[in-house]
Design a protein around this motif. Structure first.
Motif, PDB file in Angstrom:
ATOM      1  N   ALA A   1       0.529  10.529  -0.822  1.00 56.37           N
ATOM      2  CA  ALA A   1       0.836   9.739  -2.024  1.00 56.37           C
ATOM      3  C   ALA A   1       0.395  10.503  -3.272  1.00 56.37           C
ATOM      4  O   ALA A   1      -0.532  10.087  -3.974  1.00 56.37           O
ATOM      5  CB  ALA A   1       0.156   8.379  -1.947  1.00 56.37           C
ATOM      6  N   PRO A   2       1.036  11.625  -3.574  1.00 53.94           N
ATOM      7  CA  PRO A   2       0.601  12.442  -4.719  1.00 53.94           C
ATOM      8  C   PRO A   2       0.773  11.760  -6.065  1.00 53.94           C
ATOM      9  O   PRO A   2       0.133  12.147  -7.048  1.00 53.94           O
ATOM     10  CB  PRO A   2       1.491  13.690  -4.609  1.00 53.94           C
TER      11      PRO A   2
ATOM     12  N   ARG B   1       0.824  -1.207   0.000  1.00 57.62           N
ATOM     13  CA  ARG B   1       0.000   0.000   0.000  1.00 57.62           C
ATOM     14  C   ARG B   1       0.860   1.260   0.000  1.00 57.62           C
ATOM     15  O   ARG B   1       1.828   1.373   0.754  1.00 57.62           O
ATOM     16  CB  ARG B   1      -0.931   0.035   1.216  1.00 57.62           C
ATOM     17  N   LEU B   2       0.493   2.204  -0.898  1.00 54.65           N
ATOM     18  CA  LEU B   2       1.087   3.546  -0.938  1.00 54.65           C
ATOM     19  C   LEU B   2       2.615   3.501  -1.030  1.00 54.65           C
ATOM     20  O   LEU B   2       3.312   4.281  -0.375  1.00 54.65           O
ATOM     21  CB  LEU B   2       0.644   4.352   0.287  1.00 54.65           C
TER      22      LEU B   2
ATOM     23  N   LEU C   1       6.912   1.426 -11.001  1.00 63.29           N
ATOM     24  CA  LEU C   1       7.413   2.633 -11.675  1.00 63.29           C
ATOM     25  C   LEU C   1       6.628   3.880 -11.279  1.00 63.29           C
ATOM     26  O   LEU C   1       7.202   4.953 -11.111  1.00 63.29           O
ATOM     27  CB  LEU C   1       7.357   2.432 -13.198  1.00 63.29           C
ATOM     28  N   PHE C   2       5.320   3.754 -11.164  1.00 57.37           N
ATOM     29  CA  PHE C   2       4.471   4.895 -10.799  1.00 57.37           C
ATOM     30  C   PHE C   2       3.961   4.801  -9.368  1.00 57.37           C
ATOM     31  O   PHE C   2       3.084   5.555  -8.973  1.00 57.37           O
ATOM     32  CB  PHE C   2       3.271   4.996 -11.749  1.00 57.37           C
TER      33      PHE C   2
ATOM     34  N   GLY D   1      -7.129   9.082  -6.136  1.00 57.01           N
ATOM     35  CA  GLY D   1      -5.948   9.600  -5.461  1.00 57.01           C
ATOM     36  C   GLY D   1      -6.125  10.945  -4.799  1.00 57.01           C
ATOM     37  O   GLY D   1      -5.213  11.437  -4.127  1.00 57.01           O
ATOM     38  N   ARG D   2      -7.315  11.558  -4.949  1.00 52.24           N
ATOM     39  CA  ARG D   2      -7.481  12.915  -4.402  1.00 52.24           C
ATOM     40  C   ARG D   2      -7.442  12.942  -2.871  1.00 52.24           C
ATOM     41  O   ARG D   2      -7.092  13.964  -2.283  1.00 52.24           O
ATOM     42  CB  ARG D   2      -8.793  13.518  -4.898  1.00 52.24           C
ATOM     43  N   ASP D   3      -7.816  11.837  -2.226  1.00 52.55           N
ATOM     44  CA  ASP D   3      -7.776  11.795  -0.757  1.00 52.55           C
ATOM     45  C   ASP D   3      -6.378  11.515  -0.220  1.00 52.55           C
ATOM     46  O   ASP D   3      -6.168  11.518   0.999  1.00 52.55           O
ATOM     47  CB  ASP D   3      -8.743  10.723  -0.227  1.00 52.55           C
ATOM     48  N   TYR D   4      -5.428  11.259  -1.137  1.00 56.47           N
ATOM     49  CA  TYR D   4      -4.068  10.910  -0.718  1.00 56.47           C
ATOM     50  C   TYR D   4      -3.033  11.840  -1.348  1.00 56.47           C
ATOM     51  O   TYR D   4      -1.879  11.460  -1.528  1.00 56.47           O
ATOM     52  CB  TYR D   4      -3.756   9.456  -1.110  1.00 56.47           C
TER      53      TYR D   4
END
Length: 292
Positions: A256-257, A63-64, A72-73, A249-252
């Protein structure tokens, strides 16, 4: 001495389509845009074939995880590989964009051709198109998608209806420019039907501005899909569209941008390529620019 610009010995003139291709591939922006589009198509095919793995595979031990050699991402809050999901999302996002282009091309061309050729219908048709264009495109797409419900097909229909008026106006303008041409008058005097004149004479000579416009519609559709998925009216999660990945991903964004950054960069990269492709087509195919 021989002239370097002389015609070949055979005396055959260069075919117009060969000249157009030569100019297109001599246009830097078109070439760059075409290369970007090919890269995205390869990524989309790789995503469909599952080359990079299952985009829905969950691993709570990962996770994260930030971008690394293994991921890679990076990974999201379920331990899913963002790279794998972006690869899979390329297929869906490009399919949505291509489907919207197909709907817009058919409906917009037919509506615009009817308005431009049949003058008695022009006012009614174009005022209806103006009424649709009075709404901001994204707001109109949200309203249609919300009325139809969530789902891939409904999203494509909503975006197709949203961008049809734009293509219809361009098709109408192109038809008005050629409907009084001598070859059209000759076909009319020879007894050709209106449908034959439109399909065989008018539309083939009106395609250049339409092709250019549809490349931009493709880019707009990809952006709109991402926006609608982000707002929750696109394909439902966990469908790996680029918009859904950004929304998840908006909550992280603080911890985790990378969850939202990488699909956002891919969207920007794809839209840039399509815009450069469209600019190149416009520069080569627009007779007004060629004349100058």
């Amino acid at each position: 001495m021989t002239d370097a610009n002389a015609e070949p010995v055979s005396g055959r003139p260069t075919a117009p389509w060969r000249k157009t291709l030569r100019r297109l591939f001599g246009h830097r922006g078109f070439v760059i845009g075409a290369v970007i589009l090919v890269i995205m198509l390869v990524i989309a095919v790789a995503g469909v074939l599952g080359v990079t793995g299952d985009p829905l595979a969950i691993s709570y031990k990962s996770r994260l995880v930030p971008p690394s050699q293994e991921f890679l991402f990076g990974t999201d809050h379920y331990g899913r590989s963002i790279f794998t999901r972006v690869m899979a999302g390329a297929h869906l996002s490009l399919v949505i964009g291509a489907s919207v282009v197909a709907i817009t091309a058919v409906l917009g061309t037919l509506i615009g051709a009817a308005a431009g050729y049949f003058q008695r219908l022009d006012g009614i048709i174009m005022r209806s198109m103006d009424a649709l264009m009075a709404f901001p495109p994204l707001m109109l797409a949200i309203a249609i998608a919300a009325a139809l419900g969530m789902g891939l097909v409904n999203l494509v229909v909503a975006l197709g209806v949203t961008y049809t008026p734009r293509t219809a106006r361009i098709a109408r303008a192109a038809v008005l420019g050629v409907r009084r041409a001598e070859y059209v008058e000759s076909a009319r005097l020879s007894g050709a039907s209106d449908s034959r004149i439109i399909l065989r004479h008018i539309l083939p000579n009106s395609m250049a501005p339409l092709v250019v416009d549809l490349t931009f519609v493709f880019a707009y559709a990809i952006l709109a899909e991402a926006a609608l998925s982000f707002l929750g009216v696109g394909p439902p999660p966990p469908t790996p569209t680029w918009g859904n990945i950004i929304a998840e991903g908006r909550d992280y964004m603080v911890e985790a941008p990378w969850i939202s950054i990488f699909p956002g960069l891919i969207i920007a990269f794809t839209v840039l390529g399509l815009n450069m492709l469209g600019d190149g087509l416009r520069d080569v195919l627009d007779p007004r620019l060629n004349a100058s």
